[in-house]
Write a protein that holds these residues in place. Structure first.
Motif, PDB file in Angstrom:
ATOM      1  N   PHE A 248      27.199  46.402  40.346  1.00 49.53           N
ATOM      2  CA  PHE A 248      28.115  45.318  40.733  1.00 49.53           C
ATOM      3  C   PHE A 248      28.234  45.341  42.248  1.00 49.53           C
ATOM      4  CE2 PHE A 248      30.741  49.063  39.868  1.00 49.53           C
ATOM      5  CZ  PHE A 248      31.492  49.172  41.037  1.00 49.53           C
ATOM      6  N   ARG A 249      28.619  44.201  42.780  1.00 49.82           N
ATOM      7  CA  ARG A 249      28.920  44.144  44.206  1.00 49.82           C
ATOM      8  C   ARG A 249      30.410  44.369  44.393  1.00 49.82           C
ATOM      9  NH1 ARG A 249      27.934  38.977  45.330  1.00 49.82           N
ATOM     10  NH2 ARG A 249      27.362  38.555  43.168  1.00 49.82           N
ATOM     11  N   TYR A 250      30.774  44.686  45.595  1.00 49.55           N
ATOM     12  CA  TYR A 250      32.155  45.071  45.850  1.00 49.55           C
ATOM     13  C   TYR A 250      32.645  44.345  47.091  1.00 49.55           C
ATOM     14  CZ  TYR A 250      36.029  48.139  47.325  1.00 49.55           C
ATOM     15  OH  TYR A 250      37.236  48.638  47.734  1.00 49.55           O
ATOM     16  N   ALA A 251      33.804  43.720  46.984  1.00 51.50           N
ATOM     17  CA  ALA A 251      34.395  43.065  48.151  1.00 51.50           C
ATOM     18  C   ALA A 251      35.809  43.581  48.306  1.00 51.50           C
ATOM     19  CB  ALA A 251      34.404  41.550  47.955  1.00 51.50           C
ATOM     20  N   ASP A 252      36.202  43.860  49.526  1.00 54.94           N
ATOM     21  CA  ASP A 252      37.596  44.261  49.725  1.00 54.94           C
ATOM     22  C   ASP A 252      38.227  43.419  50.830  1.00 54.94           C
ATOM     23  OD1 ASP A 252      36.104  45.461  51.702  1.00 54.94           O
ATOM     24  OD2 ASP A 252      37.409  47.219  51.853  1.00 54.94           O
ATOM     25  N   PRO A 253      38.540  42.181  50.466  1.00 55.16           N
ATOM     26  CA  PRO A 253      39.080  41.240  51.448  1.00 55.16           C
ATOM     27  C   PRO A 253      40.382  41.746  52.054  1.00 55.16           C
ATOM     28  CG  PRO A 253      39.409  40.445  49.210  1.00 55.16           C
ATOM     29  CD  PRO A 253      38.504  41.604  49.111  1.00 55.16           C
TER      30      PRO A 253
ATOM     31  N   LEU B  68      44.733  37.384  51.355  1.00 58.35           N
ATOM     32  CA  LEU B  68      44.715  36.697  50.067  1.00 58.35           C
ATOM     33  C   LEU B  68      43.713  35.530  50.102  1.00 58.35           C
ATOM     34  CD1 LEU B  68      45.989  36.648  47.279  1.00 58.35           C
ATOM     35  CD2 LEU B  68      47.805  35.184  48.188  1.00 58.35           C
ATOM     36  N   ASP B  69      43.681  34.832  51.239  1.00 63.84           N
ATOM     37  CA  ASP B  69      42.762  33.693  51.335  1.00 63.84           C
ATOM     38  C   ASP B  69      41.316  34.145  51.192  1.00 63.84           C
ATOM     39  OD1 ASP B  69      44.806  31.942  51.585  1.00 63.84           O
ATOM     40  OD2 ASP B  69      44.706  31.786  53.782  1.00 63.84           O
ATOM     41  N   GLU B  70      41.005  35.253  51.863  1.00 59.14           N
ATOM     42  CA  GLU B  70      39.626  35.783  51.727  1.00 59.14           C
ATOM     43  C   GLU B  70      39.337  36.150  50.281  1.00 59.14           C
ATOM     44  OE1 GLU B  70      38.357  39.033  54.284  1.00 59.14           O
ATOM     45  OE2 GLU B  70      39.750  38.297  55.819  1.00 59.14           O
ATOM     46  N   ALA B  71      40.310  36.778  49.639  1.00 61.29           N
ATOM     47  CA  ALA B  71      40.125  37.166  48.237  1.00 61.29           C
ATOM     48  C   ALA B  71      39.834  35.933  47.391  1.00 61.29           C
ATOM     49  CB  ALA B  71      41.361  37.893  47.726  1.00 61.29           C
ATOM     50  N   LEU B  72      40.618  34.876  47.622  1.00 60.61           N
ATOM     51  CA  LEU B  72      40.433  33.649  46.842  1.00 60.61           C
ATOM     52  C   LEU B  72      39.078  33.005  47.154  1.00 60.61           C
ATOM     53  CD1 LEU B  72      44.076  32.269  47.097  1.00 60.61           C
ATOM     54  CD2 LEU B  72      42.927  33.164  45.057  1.00 60.61           C
ATOM     55  N   GLU B  73      38.670  33.146  48.405  1.00 56.63           N
ATOM     56  CA  GLU B  73      37.355  32.610  48.790  1.00 56.63           C
ATOM     57  C   GLU B  73      36.234  33.281  47.994  1.00 56.63           C
ATOM     58  OE1 GLU B  73      36.027  32.772  53.028  1.00 56.63           O
ATOM     59  OE2 GLU B  73      37.981  31.802  53.329  1.00 56.63           O
ATOM     60  N   VAL B  74      36.284  34.609  47.983  1.00 58.50           N
ATOM     61  CA  VAL B  74      35.255  35.342  47.225  1.00 58.50           C
ATOM     62  C   VAL B  74      35.308  34.957  45.756  1.00 58.50           C
ATOM     63  CG1 VAL B  74      34.386  37.627  46.588  1.00 58.50           C
ATOM     64  CG2 VAL B  74      35.404  37.265  48.849  1.00 58.50           C
ATOM     65  N   LEU B  75      36.518  34.891  45.227  1.00 61.72           N
ATOM     66  CA  LEU B  75      36.665  34.562  43.808  1.00 61.72           C
ATOM     67  C   LEU B  75      36.125  33.175  43.503  1.00 61.72           C
ATOM     68  CD1 LEU B  75      40.214  36.081  43.180  1.00 61.72           C
ATOM     69  CD2 LEU B  75      38.093  36.825  42.068  1.00 61.72           C
ATOM     70  N   SER B  76      36.392  32.210  44.383  1.00 59.74           N
ATOM     71  CA  SER B  76      35.857  30.862  44.100  1.00 59.74           C
ATOM     72  C   SER B  76      34.356  30.840  44.222  1.00 59.74           C
ATOM     73  CB  SER B  76      36.400  29.775  45.024  1.00 59.74           C
ATOM     74  OG  SER B  76      37.489  30.155  45.715  1.00 59.74           O
ATOM     75  N   ALA B  77      33.839  31.589  45.185  1.00 57.92           N
ATOM     76  CA  ALA B  77      32.385  31.586  45.362  1.00 57.92           C
ATOM     77  C   ALA B  77      31.689  32.234  44.168  1.00 57.92           C
ATOM     78  CB  ALA B  77      32.024  32.311  46.653  1.00 57.92           C
TER      79      ALA B  77
ATOM     80  N   LYS C  11      35.828  39.848  39.270  1.00 60.45           N
ATOM     81  CA  LYS C  11      36.974  40.466  38.599  1.00 60.45           C
ATOM     82  C   LYS C  11      37.842  41.106  39.678  1.00 60.45           C
ATOM     83  CE  LYS C  11      38.599  41.343  34.480  1.00 60.45           C
ATOM     84  NZ  LYS C  11      39.061  40.220  33.688  1.00 60.45           N
ATOM     85  N   VAL C  12      39.154  40.890  39.563  1.00 63.89           N
ATOM     86  CA  VAL C  12      40.071  41.467  40.546  1.00 63.89           C
ATOM     87  C   VAL C  12      40.358  42.922  40.185  1.00 63.89           C
ATOM     88  CG1 VAL C  12      42.418  41.360  41.481  1.00 63.89           C
ATOM     89  CG2 VAL C  12      41.121  39.244  41.084  1.00 63.89           C
ATOM     90  N   LEU C  13      40.304  43.777  41.204  1.00 63.47           N
ATOM     91  CA  LEU C  13      40.607  45.191  41.017  1.00 63.47           C
ATOM     92  C   LEU C  13      41.890  45.530  41.767  1.00 63.47           C
ATOM     93  CD1 LEU C  13      39.761  48.168  40.251  1.00 63.47           C
ATOM     94  CD2 LEU C  13      38.620  48.247  42.466  1.00 63.47           C
ATOM     95  N   ALA C  14      42.859  46.082  41.032  1.00 62.06           N
ATOM     96  CA  ALA C  14      44.082  46.556  41.705  1.00 62.06           C
ATOM     97  C   ALA C  14      44.185  48.059  41.470  1.00 62.06           C
ATOM     98  CB  ALA C  14      45.297  45.806  41.189  1.00 62.06           C
TER      99      ALA C  14
ATOM    100  N   ALA D 211      29.918  40.782  38.078  1.00 67.66           N
ATOM    101  CA  ALA D 211      28.933  40.779  39.163  1.00 67.66           C
ATOM    102  C   ALA D 211      29.547  41.318  40.444  1.00 67.66           C
ATOM    103  CB  ALA D 211      28.413  39.360  39.392  1.00 67.66           C
ATOM    104  N   VAL D 212      30.854  41.038  40.616  1.00 66.66           N
ATOM    105  CA  VAL D 212      31.507  41.503  41.838  1.00 66.66           C
ATOM    106  C   VAL D 212      32.939  41.914  41.516  1.00 66.66           C
ATOM    107  CG1 VAL D 212      32.136  39.139  42.487  1.00 66.66           C
ATOM    108  CG2 VAL D 212      32.092  40.915  44.238  1.00 66.66           C
ATOM    109  N   LEU D 213      33.347  43.012  42.141  1.00 63.47           N
ATOM    110  CA  LEU D 213      34.741  43.440  42.053  1.00 63.47           C
ATOM    111  C   LEU D 213      35.439  43.027  43.340  1.00 63.47           C
ATOM    112  CD1 LEU D 213      34.877  47.072  40.594  1.00 63.47           C
ATOM    113  CD2 LEU D 213      35.224  44.889  39.439  1.00 63.47           C
ATOM    114  N   VAL D 214      36.548  42.343  43.199  1.00 60.55           N
ATOM    115  CA  VAL D 214      37.314  41.933  44.367  1.00 60.55           C
ATOM    116  C   VAL D 214      38.547  42.838  44.444  1.00 60.55           C
ATOM    117  CG1 VAL D 214      38.457  40.037  45.539  1.00 60.55           C
ATOM    118  CG2 VAL D 214      36.474  39.587  44.063  1.00 60.55           C
ATOM    119  N   ASP D 215      38.452  43.819  45.297  1.00 57.55           N
ATOM    120  CA  ASP D 215      39.505  44.825  45.430  1.00 57.55           C
ATOM    121  C   ASP D 215      40.599  44.264  46.338  1.00 57.55           C
ATOM    122  OD1 ASP D 215      41.092  46.975  46.104  1.00 57.55           O
ATOM    123  OD2 ASP D 215      39.416  48.369  46.378  1.00 57.55           O
ATOM    124  N   ILE D 216      41.787  44.079  45.786  1.00 55.78           N
ATOM    125  CA  ILE D 216      42.861  43.448  46.578  1.00 55.78           C
ATOM    126  C   ILE D 216      43.759  44.479  47.252  1.00 55.78           C
ATOM    127  CG2 ILE D 216      42.868  41.330  45.205  1.00 55.78           C
ATOM    128  CD1 ILE D 216      45.416  42.437  43.807  1.00 55.78           C
TER     129      ILE D 216
END
Lengths: 831, 296
Positions: B6-11, B14-23, B29-32, B49-54
């Motif tokens: 999986f790919r990993y994003a740690d925005p 919040l806007d960046e997080a939403l950007e990744v999620l929309s893309a 999947k959001v990771l808390a 495919a990608v974890l969005v670590d908030i």
């Protein structure tokens, strides 16, 4: 003497390392090794139609994929039946990788080697195996019904019929004043060491040698298996059991497929390869134990004395029988416990199922045997209206009856002759420890608090320390350091401490000077392994004999230099001295230097030793019957097993509304002969009791009808936490064994054996409902109590509403049809 | 048991997080706290495919207690609600059920990482916080690229492990309304081992009138049913004195309302039975609290 440490609660020398994260387990070895992962069968029973690896070949980092087609020579043959037995008439074992058919979920089908475990699992995911499913046989009753077969050519699913008898049981039952018959079940659990299995292999092409680290209970035998299966000479293979995070039996099985395949790949690839079992793999790819259906008929007299016992057991051995019928034999022969049974017949049918193999798990068939015997005692007491302790007391073997011959043949092929014991002593101590006579008062107190209280007890005799042998090697270095080694392996039991205590005591050296190595074939080539509560008995006595050999030689050499008679010498705190003559002494480390006539003065010890050097031109430097060095190797080989014993009592409280079962007290009286280290023995008992409570109330393997294990994780397989394990009150009794030099008996497995029996008895006592299936969960107890047709105990009828489940929670009144106290033959319980 | 790639994003916002999620759409999947998600990944039961670590997103780690209720930010760990700080203490005063239920969430190690909001977003019917949200009449604040909204609990939970949350969205907080005056709560749970998922759990709220008679009794259960449900038990005890109400009638009513399933650890009949037992045990405790809060 300060070095007399035998019997002292010496703190475990391994703990500082193990509990601060400095242990060295297989997965700590070989950080750059390639990783292996396995494609395992998702089906309980199927034919393999095709294995398509094409999609996996694109995975970056993939190094190799192996299937059965890649196995050659002895590796392509079925895995060995380690312990054949004439009564194991239809043995079957799997292949290292499945050949054409799979017989349980989790059976290895393909091995992937890759740059790391993540990549290896990615590749596993892409290997497509096409299966043709076959009907699955799950559970002992399905195997017995044999509507389908696990192995096509064994239509009745019966692998073995183990049978022993000591007389004409049918005649004895026919004339017995009373008889009763019942059927009961016990479920599967498993060893569940916190460290799963693991194998690391390194092939040295220049040296032509293979070094294997494996999380095993039998490194010498793994070595022999690898050599045989990979067609290497024994001297090319080293096998080391490093720190092992628990075994409890599952790691005595060998060779596991992975123990052969990982070295195979290491040789083929010329790279280090490692496999670390994950928890799901351990659940579906190792071993379980315990499931049996037991049909019991007992004949007895009006006083509750046994006349005859007839036991027919169906034992679920899973898909294969690599470990033979050890568990059925142990159940059959250990069932008799501490009792005189005038006529005994036992038949164990060991049956195949499409589930994980069944091999010894701590207790190794004894918990089932104890459950059969002790629940029989409970039923006799119930019918006769006698105290359960009293019925047991009337049947115990008396202290003056030893050695006591049961006329049975044990797992080691030797007679079941109890060497020593004091069973009435155990029972008396247990009653005092748990307050057995106060049970009614406890029950009333609990009732006032709104809970149901019950007490139960169970006694056992455990054959421990079977042969054929273990060895010990003791060597004193010029530094004064004492090296001790034995080939037997350790899994955290405290062998480093116990063996050091024995050598310190025998040799007269400080324990700090002693270093113990176990399970390393580089240090000791001959060993059997750690199982059957044998480490202290076997290796303890072996290292004691080796230490005695060293002592004898040390005294001989010291006598020479001190010009004294060896008989006048003693060793204390590492100093050899003439008894009663201060100053006439030589350090043991100096004796060690003197023992080698080649003394280059590399160090101070050697230089000092020269002052003692004797010179006699009439003899060669090393005498004909002597050898250089202060070391000795010896073996202990017992005539037969030694029999430890014990008695457990459980006090349970049950919430009559929620049916939660709480073990509020647990008492243990334990006799393992002379105790090397009481703290370690108590620790073994505590751990065993925890597993006993787990087996009685929490753990089971939840297979569905298709053979899928539904609880293959620690979330759903309920090993008890510390919060579920009761405090354990322990009292010791020491009846030395006459069979070995140290007078000791095994202690490793004892704690787990009576748990299921004692807790079943206590729940039955609390609820007045006959308990015929263990383990039991609150939900099942709820169903049982609300089942109108469930059998009530006679004791609950006699107690008539003063302690059984109250009205509102269960129907009031006590049925009288469950047990007939007047009857000749009473049938209760049942499937 | 290693996750699939999986790919990993740690925005950082919040806007960046939403950007990744929309893309990324459905594959993200959001990771808390990761206490449910990471085991699912390791067992390859989920392969996003990608974890969005908030965890780097600011402003999500606060507990705000006001007279209206308690708002718990998406990065607040379970353990933070268990007292020891002014925010937790204030939260416990405004809505005592929150801490009471949180005490039953797993073990300390899990409570130190896992988040209250994550547990709600995971929508596991065996989780405590989903039912607490329901019973208190709570809601979740949801941020999407097109703006933020508040979704009431009843519209949020769709099925087991299923919510109405759109793909490109982050639950930024959960809101638990304050316990009304003259009301009290209680929570109880039966688990096989300490800290396990409940075999059955019950949270209740009892509200009294001016004469300390029961005006409302409501309950929500854990590990019973597919989605959180609030059961109104008032009819069994309405108008009865708080210290002498027929709680067993309410328990019987509850037993009839629930529809539990069997699983590895308990049969449906036993669960139904426990619903009655726990209802009977918690209601009087909640009524007693209501009495003492009325006196205050």
């Amino acid at each position: 003497m300060t070095t007399k440490l035998f019997g002292e609660p010496v703190r475990r020398r391994e703990d500082a390392r193990l509990i601060t994260g400095r242990g060295r387990y297989v997965d700590d070895i070989g950080h750059t090794a390639l990783a292996a992962a396995f494609v395992r069968s998702p089906h309980a029973h199927a034919r393999i139609v095709d294995i398509d690896v094409d999609a996996a070949l694109d995975v970056e980092g993939l190094v190799a994929i192996y299937t059965y087609e890649d196995l050659t020579g002895p590796l392509a043959e079925p895995l060995p039946v380690l312990i054949p037995h004439p009564q194991l008439h239809a043995p079957r074992t799997g292949y290292p990788l499945a050949s054409g058919e799979v017989n349980h979920v989790g059976e290895p089908v393909a091995m992937v080697v890759a740059t790391d475990r993540y990549v290896a699992e990615d590749a596993c995911d892409r290997i497509v195996v096409t299966y043709e499913e076959l009907p699955a046989v799950v559970g002992v009753d399905a195997a017995r019904a044999a509507r389908s077969a696990v192995h096509e050519e064994i239509p009745d699913n019966v692998a073995a019929v183990h049978h022993q008898e000591t007389g004409d049981v049918e005649a004895a039952l026919a004339t017995a004043p009373r008889t009763l018959s019942f059927t009961q079940y016990i479920e599967r659990s498993a060893s569940m060491p916190l460290e799963g299995k693991g194998v690391h292999a390194r092939w040295d092409a220049d040296d032509g040698s293979l070094r294997v680290h494996t999380s095993t209970q039998a490194s010498t035998s793994v070595r022999a298996a690898i050599a045989a299966k990979l067609q290497l000479s024994l001297d090319q293979v080293e096998v080391i059991a490093p720190d092992v995070g628990g075994g409890f039996g599952v790691k005595i099985v060998h060779p596991w497929p992975e123990e052969l395949l990982v070295p195979m790949a290491a040789i083929a690839l010329g790279r280090e390869v490692k496999w670390t079992e994950d928890r799901r793999e351990h659940f579906i790819g190792s071993a379980h134990e315990r499931q049996q259906r037991q049909e019991i008929t007992v004949g007895y007299d009006d006083d509750g004395r046994l006349v005859a016992l007839d036991v027919h057991i169906w034992h679920d051995n899973g898909a294969y029988t690599p470990y033979g019928i050890i568990v059925p034999i142990v159940t059959a022969t250990q069932l008799v416990g501490p009792y005189v049974i005038p006529t005994y017949r036992v038949k164990v049918e060991s049956v195949y199922t499409n589930t994980v193999i069944v091999t010894p798990y701590r207790g190794a068939g004894r918990p089932q045997g104890c459950y059969a015997m002790e629940r029989t005692m409970d039923r006799i007491a119930d019918v006769l209206g006698l105290d359960r302790a009293e019925v047991r007391a009337r049947n115990l073997i008396r202290p003056d009856q030893f050695p006591y011959d049961h006329h049975l043949t044990f797992q080691d092929g030797r007679p079941v002759i109890y060497d020593s014991g004091d069973y009435p002593g155990l029972l008396d101590k247990l009653k005092a420890l748990v307050g057995w006579e106060d049970a009614e008062a406890m029950r009333r107190d609990a009732e006032a608090r709104g809970t149901l209280l019950g007490v139960g007890m169970a006694l056992y005799v455990e054959g421990t320390g079977p042969g054929p042998y273990e060895g010990g090697h003791v060597q004193v270095l010029g530094s004064g350091k004492v090296l001790v080694s034995t080939g037997l392996t350790s899994q955290g039991q405290g062998h480093e401490t116990v063996l050091a205590q024995i050598v310190a005591t025998e040799l007269g050296v400080p324990i700090e000077d002693i270093e113990v190595t176990t399970g390393d074939t580089r240090r000791f080539g001959y060993a059997v392994g750690t199982f059957a509560s044998r480490a202290a008995v076997m290796s303890g006595n072996a290292v004691a004999l080796a230490a005695r050999g060293v002592r004898e030689k040390a005294l001989r050499i010291a006598a020479d230099v001190l010009e004294a008679d060896p008989g006048d010498l003693e060793i204390d705190e590492g100093l050899v001295q003439v008894r009663g003559t201060p100053g006439a002494a030589v350090p043991l480390r100096t004796v060690a230097v003197l023992s080698n006539p080649l003394r280059y003065a590399f160090d101070e010890a050697a230089r000092q030793a020269t002052q003692f050097a004797t010179h006699d031109d009439s003899k060669p430097p090393v005498a004909e019957d002597d050898e250089p060095g202060l070391e000795f190797r010896d073996y202990y080989s017992p005539l037969r097993s030694t029999f430890a014993s014990g008695a457990h009592a459980a006090v349970v409280e049950i919430d009559p509304a929620t049916f939660e079962i709480d073990v509020v007290r647990y008492a243990v009286v334990h006799d393992c002969g002379n105790v090397v280290n009481p703290m370690i023995v108590e620790g073994q008992v505590h751990g065993g009791v925890a597993q006993g409570v787990g087996g009685a109330l929490y753990e089971r393997m939840a297979y569905d009808a298709d053979g899928q294990l539904q609880n293959a994780s620690f979330m759903d397989f309920l090993m008890p936490y510390a919060s579920e394990v009761p405090d354990v009150d322990i009292d010791h009794q020491q009846t030395p064994s006459p069979l070995n030099p140290l007078g000791i008996k095994g202690a490793g497995e004892a704690g787990v054996i009576p748990g299921t029996a004692a807790i079943a008895s206590a729940i039955e006592d609390a609820t007045g409902r006959r308990i015929t299936r263990m383990p039991i969960a609150p939900s099942e107890l709820f169903d049982l109590v609300n089942d109108e047709s469930a059998e009530r105990t006679a004791a609950s009828a006699r107690r008539a509403g003063t302690g059984t489940m109250p009205a509102g929670t269960m129907p009031a009144g006590v049925r009288t049809t469950g047990v007939r106290t007047t009857g000749v033959r009473t049938t209760g319980g049942g499937a | 048991m290693k996750p699939a790639p999986f790919r990993y994003a740690d925005p950082g916002t919040l806007d960046e997080a939403l950007e990744v999620l929309s893309a990324e759409g459905e594959g993200a999947k959001v990771l808390a706290g990761g206490q449910s998600l990471l085991p699912l990944l390791s067992m390859r039961l989920a392969a996003p495919a990608v974890l969005v670590d908030i965890n780097r997103v600011p402003g999500l780690d606060t507990i705000e207690a006001t007279g209206d209720g308690v708002r718990v930010g998406a990065l607040v760990r379970h353990g933070a609600l268990l007292g020891g700080g002014p925010d937790a203490d204030a939260a416990a005063r405004v809505q005592p059920l929150l801490a009471r239920a949180t005490a039953h969430v797993a073990h300390p190690a899990i409570r130190n990482r896992g988040t209250t909001v994550g547990s709600i977003a995971h929508a596991d019917p065996s989780g405590e916080m989903t039912s607490v949200l329901a019973l208190t009449g709570g809601s979740v604040a949801v941020a999407t690229p097109s703006g933020t909204s508040e979704i009431p609990w009843a519209d949020f939970f769709v099925g087991p492990l299923e919510t109405s949350l759109p793909a490109a969205a982050v639950v930024t907080s959960a809101f638990f309304p304050a316990l009304p005056p003259r009301a009290g709560t209680a929570f109880a749970e039966i688990a096989r081992r300490r800290g396990d998922y409940a075999v059955c759990g019950a949270g209740v709220v009892v509200t009294l009138d001016d004469d300390r008679r029961v005006s409302a009794a409501r309950a929500a259960y854990i590990s019973v049913g597919l989605v959180p449900e609030v059961h109104d038990l008032t009819e069994a005890v309405a108008g009865q004195p708080a210290d002498a109400a027929d709680w067993s009638a309410a328990a019987a009513l509850a037993r009839g309302k629930v529809d539990p399933d069997a699983d590895l650890h308990a049969g449906a009949g036993y669960r139904r039975h426990l619903v009655g037992v726990l209802t009977g045990r918690t209601l009087p405790a909640a009524a007693a609290e209501a009495v003492s809060r009325s006196a205050a």
